[in-house]
Design an enzyme around this catalytic site. Structure first.
Site, PDB file in Angstrom:
ATOM      1  N   ARG A  54     -42.638  42.208 -20.328  1.00  0.00           N
ATOM      2  CA  ARG A  54     -43.377  41.544 -19.242  1.00  0.00           C
ATOM      3  C   ARG A  54     -43.062  42.132 -17.872  1.00  0.00           C
ATOM      4  O   ARG A  54     -43.963  42.442 -17.091  1.00  0.00           O
ATOM      5  CB  ARG A  54     -43.032  40.047 -19.213  1.00  0.00           C
ATOM      6  CG  ARG A  54     -43.775  39.214 -20.194  1.00  0.00           C
ATOM      7  CD  ARG A  54     -42.888  38.080 -20.678  1.00  0.00           C
ATOM      8  NE  ARG A  54     -41.884  38.653 -21.554  1.00  0.00           N
ATOM      9  CZ  ARG A  54     -42.064  38.802 -22.868  1.00  0.00           C
ATOM     10  NH1 ARG A  54     -43.116  38.321 -23.433  1.00  0.00           N
ATOM     11  NH2 ARG A  54     -41.159  39.412 -23.616  1.00  0.00           N
ATOM     12  N   THR A  55     -41.776  42.242 -17.538  1.00  0.00           N
ATOM     13  CA  THR A  55     -41.408  42.598 -16.160  1.00  0.00           C
ATOM     14  C   THR A  55     -41.843  44.027 -15.835  1.00  0.00           C
ATOM     15  O   THR A  55     -42.472  44.276 -14.807  1.00  0.00           O
ATOM     16  CB  THR A  55     -39.886  42.428 -15.970  1.00  0.00           C
ATOM     17  OG1 THR A  55     -39.517  41.134 -16.458  1.00  0.00           O
ATOM     18  CG2 THR A  55     -39.502  42.542 -14.509  1.00  0.00           C
ATOM     19  N   LYS A  82     -26.592  61.355 -21.620  1.00  0.00           N
ATOM     20  CA  LYS A  82     -25.675  62.500 -21.438  1.00  0.00           C
ATOM     21  C   LYS A  82     -24.626  62.185 -20.393  1.00  0.00           C
ATOM     22  O   LYS A  82     -23.880  63.067 -19.963  1.00  0.00           O
ATOM     23  CB  LYS A  82     -26.478  63.735 -20.997  1.00  0.00           C
ATOM     24  CG  LYS A  82     -27.572  64.145 -21.954  1.00  0.00           C
ATOM     25  CD  LYS A  82     -28.413  65.271 -21.339  1.00  0.00           C
ATOM     26  CE  LYS A  82     -29.736  65.423 -22.053  1.00  0.00           C
ATOM     27  NZ  LYS A  82     -30.704  66.201 -21.268  1.00  0.00           N
ATOM     28  N   ARG A 104     -33.907  47.160 -13.357  1.00  0.00           N
ATOM     29  CA  ARG A 104     -33.328  46.213 -14.320  1.00  0.00           C
ATOM     30  C   ARG A 104     -32.098  46.877 -14.918  1.00  0.00           C
ATOM     31  O   ARG A 104     -32.141  48.051 -15.325  1.00  0.00           O
ATOM     32  CB  ARG A 104     -34.319  45.861 -15.431  1.00  0.00           C
ATOM     33  CG  ARG A 104     -33.639  45.102 -16.557  1.00  0.00           C
ATOM     34  CD  ARG A 104     -34.585  44.486 -17.525  1.00  0.00           C
ATOM     35  NE  ARG A 104     -35.267  43.351 -16.943  1.00  0.00           N
ATOM     36  CZ  ARG A 104     -35.998  42.484 -17.642  1.00  0.00           C
ATOM     37  NH1 ARG A 104     -36.137  42.642 -18.949  1.00  0.00           N
ATOM     38  NH2 ARG A 104     -36.593  41.476 -17.064  1.00  0.00           N
ATOM     39  N   HIS A 134     -32.866  36.979 -11.561  1.00  0.00           N
ATOM     40  CA  HIS A 134     -34.163  37.576 -11.903  1.00  0.00           C
ATOM     41  C   HIS A 134     -35.169  36.938 -10.929  1.00  0.00           C
ATOM     42  O   HIS A 134     -35.953  36.068 -11.292  1.00  0.00           O
ATOM     43  CB  HIS A 134     -34.498  37.232 -13.362  1.00  0.00           C
ATOM     44  CG  HIS A 134     -35.632  38.000 -13.965  1.00  0.00           C
ATOM     45  ND1 HIS A 134     -36.469  38.812 -13.225  1.00  0.00           N
ATOM     46  CD2 HIS A 134     -36.082  38.076 -15.253  1.00  0.00           C
ATOM     47  CE1 HIS A 134     -37.373  39.341 -14.036  1.00  0.00           C
ATOM     48  NE2 HIS A 134     -37.158  38.913 -15.272  1.00  0.00           N
TER      49      HIS A 134
HETATM   50  N1   CP Z   1     -39.218  37.394 -18.725  1.00  0.00           N
HETATM   51  C1   CP Z   1     -38.798  38.656 -18.848  1.00  0.00           C
HETATM   52  O1   CP Z   1     -37.999  39.156 -18.032  1.00  0.00           O
HETATM   53  O2   CP Z   1     -39.349  39.318 -19.912  1.00  0.00           O
HETATM   54  P1   CP Z   1     -39.083  40.858 -20.263  1.00  0.00           P
HETATM   55  O3   CP Z   1     -37.651  40.971 -20.682  1.00  0.00           O
HETATM   56  O4   CP Z   1     -40.048  41.182 -21.367  1.00  0.00           O
HETATM   57  O5   CP Z   1     -39.338  41.653 -19.020  1.00  0.00           O
END
Ligand code: CP
Length: 313
Positions: A54-55, A82, A104, A134
């Site tokens: 999603r993100t 590496k 992320r 988040h």
């Molecule tokens: N909600 C969320 O962060 O989903 P993903 O891990 O798929 O990005």
């Protein structure tokens, strides 16, 4: 503002500006003009050291709707294997022209480190750092709540939100607590004692150890994924027992308050924290959350990179 690292860095007014901008950009891009030229010539790098559906894809979609160029970096299959460092990886991508990095990372604090290290000039957006935060997830959740409870407007006082499950490992819970408190909501965290974070008493929210105690009283039931990948021990006796005590099953679904909604950040463990009946029920807003994810991320990119709606008309 150059970076978005934590909900704690946003004032209530800034949160509302992001939500309003998301709503406006959504309206504009759902009309005949699907794409705005606002970020033409700007480059956004998705720097993902952890898996995501999603993100990452919603940041990509949001950037493209604003006509930005997108570079997608995934640690899997890259020179990270590496031994290349975060600093060298980020500087390499900035040399390719990045104006903004969406990161992320499994380490809490990685986004803050990237933004404050002086390694790069580009702005930084936290797309999830370890168990810390988040922020864009909390913003898209707030937009979804606001859409579903228009009578509250921007003041969620009187709205009761339960956040249920693996609070200990959840950056979604931490960002949501900060944001929902800023908007005035009553928040109850529900988890087994082993998945309730140490020091939760200082978070300024209620806690409960039994979902059955509160399920009938909540306007929003936000179920969290059980994050097995972050568990290096046993936090509950068995999946069957967890589902029985903390899962949103059919029986609990039927007991939910009239007008209440179910949320889940995804990905869902169907049959563990949420049953198929609940996930697919008319109360579920899981796919609205995904849609709002694109809108909120458009707003964040737009506001951080200094777009102007007026300039697009
Ligand atoms: N909600 C969320 O962060 O989903 P993903 O891990 O798929 O990005």
């Amino acid at each position: 503002m150059k970076n978005l690292l934590s909900i704690a860095d946003l004032s209530r007014d800034e949160i509302i500006t992001i939500l309003d901008t998301a709503g406006e950009l959504s309206r504009v891009t759902q009309g005949p003009v699907k794409k705005l030229p606002t970020l033409r010539g700007r480059t956004i790098v998705n720097l993902f050291f952890e898996d995501s559906t999603r993100t990452r894809l919603s940041f990509e979609s949001a950037a493209k709707k604003l006509s930005a160029d997108v570079i997608n970096f995934s640690a899997k299959g890259s020179s990270v294997s590496k031994g290349e460092s975060l600093k060298d990886t980020a500087q390499t991508l900035e040399a390719m022209g990045a104006d903004l990095m969406v990161i992320r990372h499994p380490a809490s604090g990685a986004a803050q480190l990237l933004a404050s290290s002086g390694w790069i000039e580009a702005g930084v957006v936290n797309a999830g750092d370890g168990t810390h935060e988040h922020p864009t997830q909390a913003l898209l959740d707030a937009l979804t709540i606001r859409e579903n409870f228009p009578e509250y407007g921007n003041d969620f006082t009187g709205l009761h939100v339960a956040i249920v499950g693996d609070i200990l490992h959840s950056r979604v819970a931490r960002s949501n607590v900060l944001l929902l408190k800023a908007m005035g909501a009553k928040v109850t965290l529900v988890a087994p004692p082993t998945l309730m974070p140490y020091g939760v008493g200082t978070w300024g929210v209620d806690t409960a150890y039994e979902l059955d105690q509160i399920i009938e009283h909540c306007d929003v039931v936000m179920m969290l994924r059980v994050q097995s990948e972050r568990m290096n021990g046993s936090f509950f006796p068995s999946e069957r027992e967890y589902a029985r005590e903390y899962g949103l099953n059919q029986e609990r679904l039927y007991r939910m308050k009239s007008g209440s909604i179910i949320m889940h950040p995804g990905p869902m463990n169907r049959g563990l924290e949420i049953s198929a009946e609940a996930a697919d029920s008319t109360r579920s807003r899981v796919l609205s959350q995904v849609k709002n994810g694109v809108n909120v991320r458009m707003a964040v990119l737009y506001l951080l990179l200094g777009g102007s709606i007026a300039g697009d008309n």
